[in-house]
Design an enzyme around this catalytic site. Sequence first.
Site, PDB file in Angstrom:
ATOM      1  N   SER A 135      47.010  18.026  78.737  1.00 26.51           N
ATOM      2  CA  SER A 135      45.773  18.796  78.777  1.00 26.51           C
ATOM      3  C   SER A 135      45.214  18.633  80.185  1.00 26.51           C
ATOM      4  CB  SER A 135      44.805  18.224  77.745  1.00 26.51           C
ATOM      5  OG  SER A 135      43.538  18.814  77.881  1.00 26.51           O
ATOM      6  N   LYS A 161      48.459  22.677  78.631  1.00 28.48           N
ATOM      7  CA  LYS A 161      47.210  23.228  78.083  1.00 28.48           C
ATOM      8  C   LYS A 161      46.171  23.139  79.180  1.00 28.48           C
ATOM      9  CE  LYS A 161      43.774  20.881  75.176  1.00 28.48           C
ATOM     10  NZ  LYS A 161      43.592  20.078  73.950  1.00 28.48           N
ATOM     11  N   LYS A 163      42.028  23.824  80.232  1.00 24.37           N
ATOM     12  CA  LYS A 163      40.685  24.025  79.711  1.00 24.37           C
ATOM     13  C   LYS A 163      40.159  25.337  80.275  1.00 24.37           C
ATOM     14  CE  LYS A 163      40.081  20.145  77.415  1.00 24.37           C
ATOM     15  NZ  LYS A 163      39.780  20.115  75.970  1.00 24.37           N
ATOM     16  N   ASP A 188      42.256  25.730  75.888  1.00 18.94           N
ATOM     17  CA  ASP A 188      41.278  25.085  75.002  1.00 18.94           C
ATOM     18  C   ASP A 188      39.881  25.387  75.537  1.00 18.94           C
ATOM     19  OD1 ASP A 188      39.787  23.460  73.329  1.00 18.94           O
ATOM     20  OD2 ASP A 188      40.773  21.582  73.910  1.00 18.94           O
ATOM     21  N   GLU A 213      42.739  27.276  71.650  1.00 23.21           N
ATOM     22  CA  GLU A 213      42.139  26.189  70.873  1.00 23.21           C
ATOM     23  C   GLU A 213      40.613  26.318  70.865  1.00 23.21           C
ATOM     24  OE1 GLU A 213      43.724  22.462  72.206  1.00 23.21           O
ATOM     25  OE2 GLU A 213      42.208  21.269  71.156  1.00 23.21           O
ATOM     26  N   ASP A 238      40.310  22.601  66.445  1.00 20.98           N
ATOM     27  CA  ASP A 238      40.164  21.186  66.790  1.00 20.98           C
ATOM     28  C   ASP A 238      38.845  20.725  66.158  1.00 20.98           C
ATOM     29  OD1 ASP A 238      39.470  18.775  68.074  1.00 20.98           O
ATOM     30  OD2 ASP A 238      39.997  19.417  70.079  1.00 20.98           O
ATOM     31  N   LYS A 262      43.064  14.997  65.307  1.00 20.07           N
ATOM     32  CA  LYS A 262      42.649  13.800  66.059  1.00 20.07           C
ATOM     33  C   LYS A 262      42.186  12.816  65.003  1.00 20.07           C
ATOM     34  CE  LYS A 262      41.051  16.160  70.228  1.00 20.07           C
ATOM     35  NZ  LYS A 262      39.875  16.785  70.845  1.00 20.07           N
ATOM     36  N   GLY A 290      44.164  14.495  71.810  1.00 24.53           N
ATOM     37  CA  GLY A 290      43.814  13.279  72.549  1.00 24.53           C
ATOM     38  C   GLY A 290      42.347  13.313  72.937  1.00 24.53           C
TER      39      GLY A 290
HETATM   40  O1  OSB Z   1      39.221  19.165  73.101  1.00 24.66           O
HETATM   41  O2  OSB Z   1      41.127  18.275  73.164  1.00 24.66           O
HETATM   42  C1  OSB Z   1      39.953  18.269  73.508  1.00 24.66           C
HETATM   43  C2  OSB Z   1      39.327  15.408  75.975  1.00 24.66           C
HETATM   44  C3  OSB Z   1      38.050  15.035  75.622  1.00 24.66           C
HETATM   45  C4  OSB Z   1      37.394  15.749  74.643  1.00 24.66           C
HETATM   46  C5  OSB Z   1      38.025  16.813  73.996  1.00 24.66           C
HETATM   47  C6  OSB Z   1      39.321  17.157  74.315  1.00 24.66           C
HETATM   48  C7  OSB Z   1      39.964  16.472  75.352  1.00 24.66           C
HETATM   49  C8  OSB Z   1      41.300  16.803  75.845  1.00 24.66           C
HETATM   50  C9  OSB Z   1      42.049  15.687  76.488  1.00 24.66           C
HETATM   51  O3  OSB Z   1      41.751  17.920  75.832  1.00 24.66           O
HETATM   52  C10 OSB Z   1      43.319  15.357  75.836  1.00 24.66           C
HETATM   53  C11 OSB Z   1      43.875  14.048  76.355  1.00 24.66           C
HETATM   54  O4  OSB Z   1      43.442  12.978  75.934  1.00 24.66           O
HETATM   55  O5  OSB Z   1      44.777  14.127  77.193  1.00 24.66           O
HETATM   56 MG    MG Z   2      40.389  20.504  71.942  1.00 30.26          MG
END
Ligand code: OSB
Ligand code: MG
Length: 370
Positions: A135, A161, A163, A188, A213, A238, A262, A290
């Site tokens: 991510s 992925k 953001k 995401d 996402e 999510d 998660k 994560g």
């Molecule tokens: O939405 O998946 C998410 C990190 C913090 C809060 C929300 C998210 C995330 C990530 C990071 O996308 C994923 C990672 O730990 O590598």
């Molecule tokens: Mg997410």
Amino acid sequence: MKIEAITLREIRMPLVHFFETSFGRTYDRRILLLTVHSGGAEGWSESVVGENPFYSSEWIDSAWPTFTTYLIPALLGKNVASGRECPSLVAKIRAHRMAKAALENAVWELESVQKQQPLWKLLGGTRREIACGVSIGIQDSVEELLEKIQTELAAGYRRIKVKVKPGWDVNVLERIRSRWADITLSCDANSAYTLDHLEHLRKFEQFNLLMIEQPLWDDDIYYHARLQKELRTSICLDESIVNARSAAFAAESRACRIVNIKVGRVGGFTEALKIHDVCQSHNIPVWCGGMLEAGIGRAQNIALSTLSNFSLPGDVSASKRYWKEDIVDPEIEVSPQGMIAISSAPGTGYRVKNDLIEKLTVRKETYRAQ
Ligand code: OSB
Ligand code: MG
């Protein structure tokens, strides 16, 4: 297993690179760790509560008193055979799923250590290696993002992925796709859009994304179902999936075709396993999300990812992407093929570095049974 003592602590760890989502940027992690003690053995867990109540209403300074006032007293001195018994001990406390997950998962780990079994086997997993994705947060420039993607592809990761948010989306995906036409790519939004963005979200269709996402509100399923009807691209939920019931609702109303699990978000391994099964029965593949975890949380995510319906690469990546030095030994490593090999050692197979954890600790309290 009589729970003789429970230690709650906060450690601080700077990220090697800031992580930015649609709700903000994180430079330093404040991480809550829990240790349960029984018969000379220990079970560890890491709560995924964040530094602020942005991803969820829970955050570290709401979790701390929830532990000391309610969760720790509910478990301390009790005789529990398995982590599966924890949800009923804390059932009358509403929400606080991230805190509850840490309590329960420490007990699962303790059980696996006491039984000298791998945690993944105890959870019902079968995979001997798991596929990894990354991510990648919002960057200061698209050039910096492309550079980061290049690095992760070279490292072997099997899914990228990124953001997105209004203003950092179609323009960015366009640049990625024109450089890499064939990579497995997803995005995401962390709830950055509304149904008013429907025509804008249709522009995402041209990029052949594996999924979008959480485009809409964190507590919504109904409007995601309306959106999914309008899009060819699969929606992945999510934030909206908080228990097996919301997973069933999402599946039955066709609000998504993929689910991100998660374990912290859903209150612990017991609920995560139920969601896994609900999704499997609806032919919805899942993957492990994560939350910028340190090694203890990361190792537990790896164990969960060995279950059969975790059939898409997760956000479970190497320690060194986040930390100068991780709190477990060995650190989490990903092969050049983008896979993590599953250890057959008892527990998670990753040993906690007690000395380092003590050095990083900024507050700590131990509670003992009478
Ligand atoms: O939405 O998946 C998410 C990190 C913090 C809060 C929300 C998210 C995330 C990530 C990071 O996308 C994923 C990672 O730990 O590598
Ligand atoms: Mg997410």
